[in-house]
Write an enzyme that holds these catalytic residues in place. Structure first.
Site, PDB file in Angstrom:
ATOM      1  N   GLU A 171      26.090  23.698  17.213  1.00 23.24           N
ATOM      2  CA  GLU A 171      27.295  23.284  16.505  1.00 23.24           C
ATOM      3  C   GLU A 171      28.076  22.240  17.305  1.00 23.24           C
ATOM      4  O   GLU A 171      28.251  22.386  18.516  1.00 23.24           O
ATOM      5  CB  GLU A 171      28.165  24.526  16.252  1.00 23.24           C
TER       6      GLU A 171
ATOM      7  N   LYS B 133      31.294  22.710   7.141  1.00 23.75           N
ATOM      8  CA  LYS B 133      31.385  24.162   7.295  1.00 23.75           C
ATOM      9  C   LYS B 133      32.324  24.728   6.237  1.00 23.75           C
ATOM     10  O   LYS B 133      33.431  24.211   6.033  1.00 23.75           O
ATOM     11  CB  LYS B 133      31.882  24.496   8.705  1.00 23.75           C
TER      12      LYS B 133
ATOM     13  N   CYS C  28      27.209  28.576  12.129  1.00 20.91           N
ATOM     14  CA  CYS C  28      27.787  29.607  12.985  1.00 20.91           C
ATOM     15  C   CYS C  28      28.367  30.784  12.210  1.00 20.91           C
ATOM     16  O   CYS C  28      27.651  31.616  11.698  1.00 20.91           O
ATOM     17  CB  CYS C  28      28.841  28.983  13.909  1.00 20.91           C
TER      18      CYS C  28
ATOM     19  N   PRO D 284      38.546  34.749  49.161  1.00 19.34           N
ATOM     20  CA  PRO D 284      39.172  35.772  50.011  1.00 19.34           C
ATOM     21  C   PRO D 284      38.459  37.103  49.761  1.00 19.34           C
ATOM     22  O   PRO D 284      38.553  37.670  48.674  1.00 19.34           O
ATOM     23  CB  PRO D 284      40.621  35.810  49.512  1.00 19.34           C
ATOM     24  N   LEU D 285      37.704  37.574  50.742  1.00 16.94           N
ATOM     25  CA  LEU D 285      36.867  38.771  50.590  1.00 16.94           C
ATOM     26  C   LEU D 285      37.553  39.951  51.271  1.00 16.94           C
ATOM     27  O   LEU D 285      37.637  40.015  52.493  1.00 16.94           O
ATOM     28  CB  LEU D 285      35.490  38.517  51.207  1.00 16.94           C
ATOM     29  N   SER D 286      38.032  40.890  50.455  1.00 20.07           N
ATOM     30  CA  SER D 286      38.838  41.992  50.979  1.00 20.07           C
ATOM     31  C   SER D 286      38.022  43.206  51.363  1.00 20.07           C
ATOM     32  O   SER D 286      38.532  44.109  52.016  1.00 20.07           O
ATOM     33  CB  SER D 286      39.870  42.413  49.929  1.00 20.07           C
ATOM     34  N   GLY D 287      36.763  43.246  50.918  1.00 19.05           N
ATOM     35  CA  GLY D 287      35.966  44.443  51.165  1.00 19.05           C
ATOM     36  C   GLY D 287      36.106  45.466  50.058  1.00 19.05           C
ATOM     37  O   GLY D 287      35.610  46.593  50.191  1.00 19.05           O
ATOM     38  N   GLY D 288      36.769  45.104  48.953  1.00 21.27           N
ATOM     39  CA  GLY D 288      36.906  45.986  47.806  1.00 21.27           C
ATOM     40  C   GLY D 288      35.929  45.628  46.698  1.00 21.27           C
ATOM     41  O   GLY D 288      35.162  44.662  46.801  1.00 21.27           O
TER      42      GLY D 288
ATOM     43  N   ASP E 199      36.391  44.397  43.619  1.00 19.67           N
ATOM     44  CA  ASP E 199      36.592  43.172  42.850  1.00 19.67           C
ATOM     45  C   ASP E 199      36.085  41.932  43.584  1.00 19.67           C
ATOM     46  O   ASP E 199      35.277  41.169  43.054  1.00 19.67           O
ATOM     47  CB  ASP E 199      38.077  43.008  42.505  1.00 19.67           C
ATOM     48  N   SER E 200      36.576  41.710  44.806  1.00 21.62           N
ATOM     49  CA  SER E 200      36.141  40.520  45.533  1.00 21.62           C
ATOM     50  C   SER E 200      34.657  40.605  45.878  1.00 21.62           C
ATOM     51  O   SER E 200      33.954  39.585  45.905  1.00 21.62           O
ATOM     52  CB  SER E 200      36.982  40.317  46.795  1.00 21.62           C
TER      53      SER E 200
END
Length: 709
Positions: free
Chosen positions: A45, A114, A159, A343-347, A349-350
């Protein structure tokens, strides 16, 4: 006696307003289709301009450049002797339509507007287009028509028309149309592909025939990722499946035996016996545009029998691994940047964002091994090394991916070690920073001006002081992330900058559980439309798929922002405690709010039944009230939320009033060239005749000198 037809349906990685690139990809797909003997080529499309032009559809420039591209297509020798079906916007009688333009040998056979527009989820087609509901026009057939070739009849859908209860293919099938085409720009959502496939199967289960669906793929310039998946069905069976996630710019559907797809056409046999019910339903007859052309080859006596295939659906975990990874790759290669910083927090999400970048590197290395020259060229440009060939995902991560752990006095040793171990396993260039000095500097300025020093709640401070002290840490992390993204390449003597990646999930956005302009504020966020529940499942998938064993301890740790003081060296603050509900509860609430369109009262009425085994009505009421309080108080944050990959249908991302893409081709090659040509024409009108042996830049220099003199 039957006849064999070869049909091509494709997925193209088009880019909004990239007219040069879009034209090149359309021509390449037609060339591939012809090389395999196809007589009909179907594209996605609005492929000429890109589906995601948004408010650029209002601009006359967009319509003008689409017609210029169409002229190039009509004139190209590549498009001869094959019916080409392309998509573009067209203004007719001062009304803008989303159209298919079908042409053969330099002649436009039909312009099919369309009729049923998409106006739900991320779709806002009524904002830019009008649905076609008039009679057909005769000069160039424009309207609700079908093509009648010498050997078959072809009808078009666009579509959302397939998704409508009164799909045009119903009337077309009852009127003898045998081949149905659908040009789509269907974006990826988790668990959506099965719905699309079932609709295609259903279309031919009801009335028989062949149904071909083409779809856009890639990042068109916005939050959406179009996941390809070109599909062909015959008499209710899926017979060809295009890849759903791929780094290829041009994909044609493949079967085991041929590419494009080969079918037997036998008049009267494609239409199911279900048509005995025709007398009970008065269908609308189709106007036929006659075409002196055959899709089949009468000399080819080989008649293949179609072989149904079992559709291979990706699991949600695989979709998270592949969809956002392809989106990130398109964004990186088209943005002109040298890589990503996270920024890698160790959780959770990151770490999920880091795993998606790693998955992207896996896909890139595999594409290069498979001989994809475009991907190799893009990688070499990103790393600024024309001799480089990526072979190992970890090594590639080391070149384009930087992670940093930003510690404070409130950070635990556990999160620091988890971030370091994961960075080592994915291969990112990892840094450890300490933000305490910057935080104390900011608080020192405040104390010098006000004479007061705020305290954490654990130290006797008020709720307002406690929140402010958390926010200053989070916002300093954002400032440092952008500082290192802009200058870390420079510090190493390398060119370019890095894109800052965000890592706030959709559930935190629902409640506003993040600091406005903190490190959730980034350039792009690959997990911003994904729930915490799905992210946990995704990390478990990464443990098994990529052997990232560091994720086991990350999943075992309770989610925490680590912005309040530790208690005896241990984390005392948790996300779910701060939010007043679990992440799984938030996912349920999000779907009720967005999909079921529940206000507080109707949400409560539903949840007292859903949660009756675990919570009392009083507890349910408290959670619903708390959610809506948080939602309304923090709604302002949605206007600044990082542009996020769309994956869940209940995302709260605020689509701002000016609906335009945020990823542009900064060269604007087609558009700027049109300006250049007009400049030359203007000078001719002024009587300044130009030397034909000079380049345009030389002309401009000469003219500027003339003006100065």
């Amino acid at each position: 006696m039957g006849r064999k037809v070869i049909l091509a349906t494709c997925s193209l990685n088009q880019w909004a307003l990239d007219f040069d690139g879009n034209l090149e990809r359309i021509l390449r797909s037609i060339e591939i289709a012809k090389s395999q003997g196809a007589k009909y080529r179907l594209g996605p499309e609005l492929e000429i301009c890109g589906y995601g032009c948004a408010d650029h559809f209002y601009e006359s420039d967009t319509l003008l450049h689409c017609f210029q591209v169409l002229r190039k297509l009509l004139e190209s020798p590549v498009t001869q002797d094959i019916i080409c079906d392309v998509g573009m916007p067209i203004m007719h009688h001062n009304v803008r339509y989303n159209c298919r333009v079908i042409f053969l040998n330099r002649k436009i056979l039909l312009i099919r507007p369309k009729m049923l527009l998409a106006n739900y989820g991320n779709n806002r087609e009524f904002r830019w287009f009008s649905p076609w509901n008039k009679l057909r026009l005769d000069t160039v057939p424009f309207g609700d028509c079908v093509l009648s070739t010498k050997d078959t009849c072809i009808g078009s859908e666009i579509c959302a028309e397939l998704w409508n209860p009164r799909s045009p293919h119903v009337d077309m099938g009852l009127d003898g149309v045998e081949i149905f085409t659908n040009s789509s720009a269907s974006y990826h959502e988790l668990r959506k592909a099965d719905h699309r496939v079932n609709l295609v199967k259903s279309a031919t289960t009801k009335s028989g025939g062949i149904y071909m669906l083409a779809n856009q793929k890639g990042c068109d310039g916005d939050r959406l990722y179009y996941d390809g998946c070109a599909t062909v069905a015959i008499n209710g069976d899926i017979v060809a499946q295009g890849r759903q996630f791929s780094l290829d710019d041009v994909l044609l559907t493949q079967t085991q035996n041929s590419m494009p797809v080969t079918f037997e056409m036998s008049h009267g046999l494609l239409i199911y016996p279900l048509l005995h019910c025709v007398q009970e339903y008065e269908h609308k007859p189709c106007h036929r545009v006659k075409v002196d052309f055959s899709l089949s080859d009468c000399d080819d006596v080989y008649l293949p029998t179609h072989q149904p295939i079992e559709w291979q659906f990706h699991t949600p975990e695989e979709e998270i691994s592949l969809g956002p990874a392809c989106w990130l790759w398109d964004y990186l290669r088209r943005s002109g940047q040298a890589g990503f910083l996270l920024p890698l927090s160790g959780g959770v999400d990151s770490s999920s964002t880091a795993c998606i970048v790693y998955s992207m590197c896996v896909l890139v290395c595999q594409a290069v091994r498979d001989g994809n020259s475009q991907v190799l060229e893009d990688v070499q440009r990103v790393v600024n090394d024309v001799s480089y060939t990526p072979r190992d995902p970890r090594e590639l991560c080391g070149r384009i991916f930087t992670t940093c752990y930003m510690a404070s006095e409130n950070s635990s040793e556990g999160t620091r070690n988890r971030a370091k171990e994961l960075a080592s396993q994915v291969g990112s260039s990892h840094m450890n920073l300490n933000i305490d000095m910057a935080v104390k500097g900011m608080l020192g300025i405040f104390s010098m001006v006000t004479g007061k020093c705020p305290q954490f709640r654990a130290n006797g401070g008020s709720t307002r002081e406690n929140l402010a002290l958390q926010n200053v840490q989070a916002r300093i992390r954002m400032i440092l992330a952008y500082l290192f993204a802009q200058l870390s390449q420079w510090a190493e003597g390398k060119p370019g900058g890095l894109l800052v990646l965000g890592s706030a999930n959709v559930d935190e956005s629902l409640t506003g559980y993040f600091t406005k302009y903190d490190c959730s504020s980034a350039d792009i966020n690959p997990i911003g439309g994904i729930s915490k529940t799905d992210l946990r499942s995704f990390l478990q998938y990464c443990v098994e798929q990529f052997q990232l064993t560091a994720l086991k301890s990350i999943m075992a740790a309770p989610p925490t922002a680590e912005l309040e003081p530790l208690t005896d060296g241990q984390v005392s603050q948790t996300d779910e405690s701060d939010m007043g509900m679990t992440y799984s509860e938030l996912s349920v609430i999000g779907r009720l709010r967005k999909i079921s369109k529940c206000g507080p009262y109707s949400m409560f009425c539903k949840l007292i039944h859903t949660w009756r085994e675990a919570l009392s009505p009083l507890q349910v009421a408290a959670k619903v009230k708390h959610f809506f309080q948080m939602y309304s108080v923090n709604r302002h944050k949605m206007t600044t939320v990082t542009p996020s990959y769309h994956a869940e249908s209940y995302g709260p991302d605020d689509n701002r009033f000016d609906l335009r893409p945020f990823l542009y081709n900064t060269r604007w090659s087609w558009q700027f060239r049109a300006i250049d040509n007009q400049v030359v024409t203007s000078y001719k009108y002024l009587g300044v005749w130009l030397d034909g042996t000079l380049s345009f830049s030389q002309h401009i220099s000469k003219l500027q000198a003339k003006v100065k003199s």
